[in-house]
Design a protein around this motif. Structure first.
Motif, PDB file in Angstrom:
ATOM      1  N   HIS A 144      -0.911   0.214   5.050  1.00 22.24           N
ATOM      2  CA  HIS A 144      -0.792  -0.271   3.547  1.00 22.24           C
ATOM      3  C   HIS A 144       0.005   0.738   2.687  1.00 22.24           C
ATOM      4  O   HIS A 144      -0.388   1.904   2.885  1.00 22.24           O
ATOM      5  CB  HIS A 144      -2.119  -0.566   3.092  1.00 22.24           C
ATOM      6  CG  HIS A 144      -2.794  -1.783   3.656  1.00 22.24           C
ATOM      7  ND1 HIS A 144      -2.977  -2.895   2.791  1.00 22.24           N
ATOM      8  CD2 HIS A 144      -3.000  -1.941   4.880  1.00 22.24           C
ATOM      9  CE1 HIS A 144      -3.780  -3.683   3.603  1.00 22.24           C
ATOM     10  NE2 HIS A 144      -3.567  -3.450   4.957  1.00 22.24           N
ATOM     11  N   LYS A 145       0.833   0.187   1.842  1.00 22.22           N
ATOM     12  CA  LYS A 145       1.385   1.204   0.720  1.00 22.22           C
ATOM     13  C   LYS A 145       0.438   1.154  -0.477  1.00 22.22           C
ATOM     14  O   LYS A 145      -0.323   0.306  -0.735  1.00 22.22           O
ATOM     15  CB  LYS A 145       2.616   0.508   0.443  1.00 22.22           C
ATOM     16  CG  LYS A 145       3.693   0.623   1.704  1.00 22.22           C
ATOM     17  CD  LYS A 145       5.116   0.378   1.286  1.00 22.22           C
ATOM     18  CE  LYS A 145       5.987   0.534   2.536  1.00 22.22           C
ATOM     19  NZ  LYS A 145       6.137  -0.737   3.358  1.00 22.22           N
ATOM     20  N   PRO A 146       0.703   2.206  -1.460  1.00 18.97           N
ATOM     21  CA  PRO A 146      -0.113   2.105  -2.321  1.00 18.97           C
ATOM     22  C   PRO A 146      -0.331   0.990  -3.095  1.00 18.97           C
ATOM     23  O   PRO A 146      -1.349   0.612  -3.576  1.00 18.97           O
ATOM     24  CB  PRO A 146       0.447   3.289  -3.121  1.00 18.97           C
ATOM     25  CG  PRO A 146       1.242   4.344  -2.198  1.00 18.97           C
ATOM     26  CD  PRO A 146       1.692   3.273  -1.228  1.00 18.97           C
ATOM     27  N   ASN A 147       0.825   0.127  -3.323  1.00 19.84           N
ATOM     28  CA  ASN A 147       0.398  -1.135  -4.181  1.00 19.84           C
ATOM     29  C   ASN A 147      -0.263  -2.342  -3.509  1.00 19.84           C
ATOM     30  O   ASN A 147      -0.317  -3.208  -4.088  1.00 19.84           O
ATOM     31  CB  ASN A 147       1.938  -1.641  -4.863  1.00 19.84           C
ATOM     32  CG  ASN A 147       2.884  -2.139  -3.877  1.00 19.84           C
ATOM     33  OD1 ASN A 147       2.454  -1.883  -2.652  1.00 19.84           O
ATOM     34  ND2 ASN A 147       3.912  -2.556  -4.256  1.00 19.84           N
ATOM     35  N   GLU A 148      -0.544  -1.742  -2.349  1.00 21.72           N
ATOM     36  CA  GLU A 148      -1.277  -3.020  -1.295  1.00 21.72           C
ATOM     37  C   GLU A 148      -2.961  -2.449  -1.127  1.00 21.72           C
ATOM     38  O   GLU A 148      -3.462  -2.918  -0.488  1.00 21.72           O
ATOM     39  CB  GLU A 148      -0.481  -3.034  -0.086  1.00 21.72           C
ATOM     40  CG  GLU A 148       0.737  -3.426   0.105  1.00 21.72           C
ATOM     41  CD  GLU A 148       1.677  -3.361   1.292  1.00 21.72           C
ATOM     42  OE1 GLU A 148       2.589  -3.948   1.453  1.00 21.72           O
ATOM     43  OE2 GLU A 148       1.049  -2.540   2.270  1.00 21.72           O
ATOM     44  N   LEU A 149      -3.054  -1.422  -2.156  1.00 23.44           N
ATOM     45  CA  LEU A 149      -4.472  -1.024  -2.104  1.00 23.44           C
ATOM     46  C   LEU A 149      -5.080  -0.884  -3.535  1.00 23.44           C
ATOM     47  O   LEU A 149      -4.431  -0.959  -4.528  1.00 23.44           O
ATOM     48  CB  LEU A 149      -4.250   0.480  -1.657  1.00 23.44           C
ATOM     49  CG  LEU A 149      -3.905   1.022  -0.348  1.00 23.44           C
ATOM     50  CD1 LEU A 149      -3.732   2.342  -0.269  1.00 23.44           C
ATOM     51  CD2 LEU A 149      -4.835   0.361   0.807  1.00 23.44           C
ATOM     52  N   SER A 150      -6.560  -0.993  -3.479  1.00 25.61           N
ATOM     53  CA  SER A 150      -7.211  -0.887  -4.742  1.00 25.61           C
ATOM     54  C   SER A 150      -7.118   0.405  -5.360  1.00 25.61           C
ATOM     55  O   SER A 150      -6.716   1.356  -4.591  1.00 25.61           O
ATOM     56  CB  SER A 150      -8.580  -1.265  -4.544  1.00 25.61           C
ATOM     57  OG  SER A 150      -9.430  -0.586  -3.968  1.00 25.61           O
ATOM     58  N   GLY A 151      -7.486   0.634  -6.596  1.00 24.00           N
ATOM     59  CA  GLY A 151      -7.364   1.904  -7.302  1.00 24.00           C
ATOM     60  C   GLY A 151      -8.347   2.968  -6.406  1.00 24.00           C
ATOM     61  O   GLY A 151      -7.920   4.015  -6.240  1.00 24.00           O
ATOM     62  N   GLY A 152      -9.533   2.329  -5.963  1.00 23.94           N
ATOM     63  CA  GLY A 152     -10.413   3.373  -5.364  1.00 23.94           C
ATOM     64  C   GLY A 152      -9.753   3.759  -4.084  1.00 23.94           C
ATOM     65  O   GLY A 152     -10.085   4.897  -3.548  1.00 23.94           O
TER      66      GLY A 152
END
Ligand SMILES: Nc1ncnc2c1ncn2[C@@H]1O[C@H](COP(=O)(O)OP(=O)(O)OP(=O)(O)O)[C@@H](O)[C@H]1O
Ligand SMILES: [Mg+2]
Length: 251
Positions: free
Chosen positions: A141-149
């Protein structure tokens, strides 16, 4: 007596902008032993990030001395400094600072490139650390496909990848909700229990309560420095979270 891991004496840092001089740090002296967990608190502009950048060898003081693990930082060559930054110190920032177009795996593996590991080793190591922060199922996953945590956990994994002895975290929970903040603090506690030294900047008293020692700054000086008497009271809350299965294992 145990030698201090970090020993700064009368550190000053001023910025000159045109005719104005800002004394971000006036005179700061601090000793931190190996294995301590310190929360650095204080109002906005009091010099916390400036101090963290100096501790992490990202910035140099305009006065005073910094002895890291027995070595005068001012006497290190650029190469030695780069090596200390890469191998001994792991950084975690409020805004995660991940490469937006790279996967979790590549973000975590990045510091290993500078450390000279080949691609296969980089990927194996990165995968192992991602698994240890509970993200074994988010490697592509790329950062924008992850939650903040999850993004912050990727950042923590990246900070851990070279097995540094010191973790510097500047407001690591500043962009996270309460539950996710507790998760990240649980992770930092695990890292601490593995023998790492942790210095954490936070505005939040709740978050600071995870640390064993609290240092308060104001206007470029340290105004208070004491052991956290409440540390025992924190454990039941984390224990409850762990019982719910919300916690994860580290390394
Ligand atoms: N690059 C810079 N150039 C000029 N002044 C700076 C620079 N960086 C910081 N300062 C000033 O130094 C002082 C301390 O800044 P610093 O970022 O260390 O504060 P802080 O305690 O981390 O605040 P915050 O809680 O808002 O992050 C501030 O007055 C700031 O404006
Ligand atoms: Mg700051």
């Amino acid at each position: 007596m145990q030698q201090a891991l970090i020993e700064i004496s009368e550190i000053g840092r001023k910025y000159v902008i045109g005719a104005e001089t800002i004394h971000a740090l006036k005179s700061v002296s601090l000793q931190i032993k190996k294995g301590e967990f310190v929360a650095l608190m204080g109002p906005s502009g009091s010099g916390k990030s400036t101090l963290m950048n100096i501790l992490g060898c990202l910035d140099t003081p305009t006065s005073g001395t910094y002895i890291l693990n027995g070595i005068h930082v001012s006497e290190m060559t650029d190469d030695e400094l780069a090596e200390v930054r890469n191998k001994e110190i792991g950084f975690v920032f409020q805004t995660f600072n991940l490469l937006p177009r790279s996967s979790s795996l590549d973000n975590v593996a990045l510091p290993l490139i500078y450390a000279g590991f080949n691609k296969q080793t980089r990927h194996e190591k990165a995968l192992k650390v991602l698994e240890s922060v509970g993200l074994g199922n988010r490697v592509d996953h790329k950062p924008n496909e992850l939650s903040g945590g999850q993004r912050q956990r990727v950042a923590v994994a990246r900070a851990l990848i070279n097995e540094p002895s010191i973790i510097l975290a500047d407001e690591p929970t500043g962009n996270l909700d309460t539950k996710t903040s507790i998760e990240i603090m649980g992770l930092l506690e695990e890292i601490h229990s593995n023998g790492n030294t942790i210095i954490l900047v936070t505005h939040e008293e709740d978050i600071a309560q995870h640390a064993h020692r609290i240092v308060r700054m104001r206007d470029g000086i340290i105004e208070d420095d004491y052991l956290n008497e409440n540390i025992k009271n924190v454990s039941p809350r984390l224990a409850a979270l762990r019982e719910k299965g919300d916690d994860f294992e580290i390394l």
